[in-house]
Design a protein around this motif. Structure first.
Motif, short mmCIF file in Angstrom:
data_model
loop_
_atom_site.label_atom_id
_atom_site.label_comp_id
_atom_site.label_asym_id
_atom_site.label_seq_id
_atom_site.Cartn_x
_atom_site.Cartn_y
_atom_site.Cartn_z
N TYR A 135 8.08 66.08 66.70
CA TYR A 135 9.28 66.86 67.00
C TYR A 135 10.22 66.97 65.80
O TYR A 135 10.61 68.07 65.39
CB TYR A 135 10.02 66.25 68.19
N SER A 136 10.60 65.84 65.22
CA SER A 136 11.50 65.89 64.07
C SER A 136 10.83 66.50 62.86
O SER A 136 11.47 67.20 62.06
CB SER A 136 12.04 64.49 63.74
N ALA A 137 9.53 66.30 62.73
CA ALA A 137 8.79 66.92 61.62
C ALA A 137 8.85 68.44 61.72
O ALA A 137 9.05 69.14 60.71
CB ALA A 137 7.33 66.45 61.63
N ILE A 138 8.70 68.96 62.93
CA ILE A 138 8.75 70.41 63.13
C ILE A 138 10.15 70.94 62.83
O ILE A 138 10.31 72.00 62.22
CB ILE A 138 8.30 70.76 64.56
N TRP A 139 11.16 70.20 63.22
CA TRP A 139 12.53 70.60 62.87
C TRP A 139 12.68 70.72 61.35
O TRP A 139 13.18 71.72 60.84
CB TRP A 139 13.53 69.58 63.39
N LEU A 140 12.29 69.68 60.63
CA LEU A 140 12.49 69.66 59.18
C LEU A 140 11.77 70.82 58.50
O LEU A 140 12.35 71.51 57.65
CB LEU A 140 11.99 68.32 58.61
N ALA A 141 10.50 71.04 58.87
CA ALA A 141 9.71 72.06 58.19
C ALA A 141 10.07 73.47 58.64
O ALA A 141 10.10 74.40 57.81
CB ALA A 141 8.23 71.80 58.41
N SER A 142 10.34 73.65 59.92
CA SER A 142 10.61 75.01 60.41
C SER A 142 11.96 75.54 59.94
O SER A 142 12.15 76.76 59.83
CB SER A 142 10.54 75.05 61.94
N GLU A 143 12.90 74.64 59.66
CA GLU A 143 14.20 75.06 59.16
C GLU A 143 14.24 75.20 57.64
O GLU A 143 15.23 75.68 57.08
CB GLU A 143 15.27 74.05 59.59
N ASN A 144 13.16 74.78 56.98
CA ASN A 144 13.12 74.77 55.51
C ASN A 144 11.76 75.27 55.03
O ASN A 144 10.84 74.48 54.83
CB ASN A 144 13.38 73.35 54.99
N PRO A 145 11.62 76.56 54.82
CA PRO A 145 10.31 77.14 54.46
C PRO A 145 9.73 76.60 53.15
O PRO A 145 8.52 76.71 52.93
CB PRO A 145 10.61 78.63 54.34
N GLN A 146 10.58 76.02 52.31
CA GLN A 146 10.11 75.50 51.03
C GLN A 146 9.64 74.05 51.12
O GLN A 146 9.12 73.49 50.16
CB GLN A 146 11.24 75.58 49.99
N LEU A 147 9.81 73.43 52.30
CA LEU A 147 9.63 71.99 52.42
C LEU A 147 8.20 71.62 52.81
O LEU A 147 7.62 72.20 53.74
CB LEU A 147 10.61 71.43 53.46
N HIS A 148 7.65 70.63 52.11
CA HIS A 148 6.38 69.99 52.47
C HIS A 148 6.69 68.57 52.91
O HIS A 148 7.39 67.83 52.20
CB HIS A 148 5.41 70.00 51.29
N LEU A 149 6.17 68.18 54.07
CA LEU A 149 6.48 66.88 54.66
C LEU A 149 5.23 66.04 54.81
O LEU A 149 4.20 66.51 55.31
CB LEU A 149 7.12 67.08 56.04
N VAL A 150 5.32 64.79 54.38
CA VAL A 150 4.30 63.78 54.68
C VAL A 150 4.87 62.90 55.78
O VAL A 150 5.95 62.31 55.63
CB VAL A 150 3.98 62.92 53.44
N THR A 151 4.16 62.81 56.90
CA THR A 151 4.63 62.00 58.02
C THR A 151 3.56 61.00 58.42
O THR A 151 2.37 61.33 58.47
CB THR A 151 5.05 62.89 59.22
N VAL A 152 3.97 59.77 58.67
CA VAL A 152 3.05 58.64 58.85
C VAL A 152 3.13 58.15 60.28
O VAL A 152 4.23 57.88 60.79
CB VAL A 152 3.39 57.50 57.87
#
Length: 241
Positions: free
Chosen positions: A87-104
């Motif tokens: 859920y929080s990963a989707i928030w971070l990436a969907s609001e920031n098109p330039q963002l790449h997220l590594v989630t563990v």
């Protein structure tokens, strides 16, 4: 203030209802259902509940605040410890098109649900879910960052097993750029943080990260208390020097 004789009150039902009511009023105004990521976020919550995941993700307001923080800082590479259902990963990436997220994520079932939710959101190309014990995964990520095989991170959100709060924080700091914020969730724990008769391992983990971050010359830190639909808690926020 001494807490020797302080009584830690039970959070009353009326107060809980007020906090929830404020979130229920404010969030639809600040993030109306017409926004493009609404369906993906709603799916993540519903699918996670249907799959039996615990309801312990960040609140919508908290998650959007972190996403806006990443936007303000033009974050391109972020780290999350504790994926849950994504859920929080989707928030971070969907609001920031330039963002790449590594989630563990440690739990294989949680990781599987998260990957499906992320796929539904159309964000598989920008959210990398790594399954495994957080300490082991972060140690490997640190090796890759220091070897120049991965970009340094410029935002980190830590919301996993609380006993390892400091271990995650310590390694995240070593993998981050200057002026990077690191957020550690759930450190106030309904005020139990300062009930020193309480030796629960999660509370000890919260105290450890707060105390060690305060002495760490790499960062400047503060604890912010919060109320809302997730009740009374708070986060440690730190910024790398």
């Amino acid at each position: 203030m001494s807490t020797k004789n302080f009584q830690f009150p039970h959070v009353g039902e009326t107060r809980d209802q007020t906090w929830t009511a404020v979130d229920a009023y404010a969030m639809p105004h600040s993030h109306p259902s017409s926004r493009p990521n609404t369906a993906a976020l709603e799916n993540a919550l519903l699918a996670s509940k249907a799959a039996g995941l615990p309801d312990i993700s960040a609140s919508p307001a908290q998650a959007k605040f972190m996403a806006l923080t990443c936007r303000m800082l033009s974050v391109t590479h972020a780290l999350e410890v504790g994926t849950l259902g994504g859920y929080s990963a989707i928030w971070l990436a969907s609001e920031n098109p330039q963002l790449h997220l590594v989630t563990v994520e440690y739990d294989p079932h949680h990781a599987e649900v998260a990957r499906k939710n992320i796929e539904f959101a159309g964000l598989t190309d920008r959210i990398e879910v790594i399954e495994g014990a957080g300490v082991d995964v972060l140690a490997k990520l640190k090796e890759e960052v220091l070897a120049g095989k991965r970009e340094r991170f410029s935002f980190t959100f830590i919301d996993a097993d609380k006993e390892n709060n400091w271990n995650y924080f310590d390694m995240a700091a070593d993998m981050s750029k200057p002026n990077t914020p690191i957020c550690v969730d759930n450190v106030v724990r309904g005020g139990k943080l300062v009930d020193f008769s309480n030796q629960d391992s999660r509370i000890l983990g919260a105290r450890e990260v707060i105390e060690k971050a305060g002495k760490d010359p790499r960062v400047d830190s503060v604890v912010i208390q919060t109320v809302g639909e997730k009740s009374y808690d708070g986060c440690l926020w730190a910024v790398l020097n």
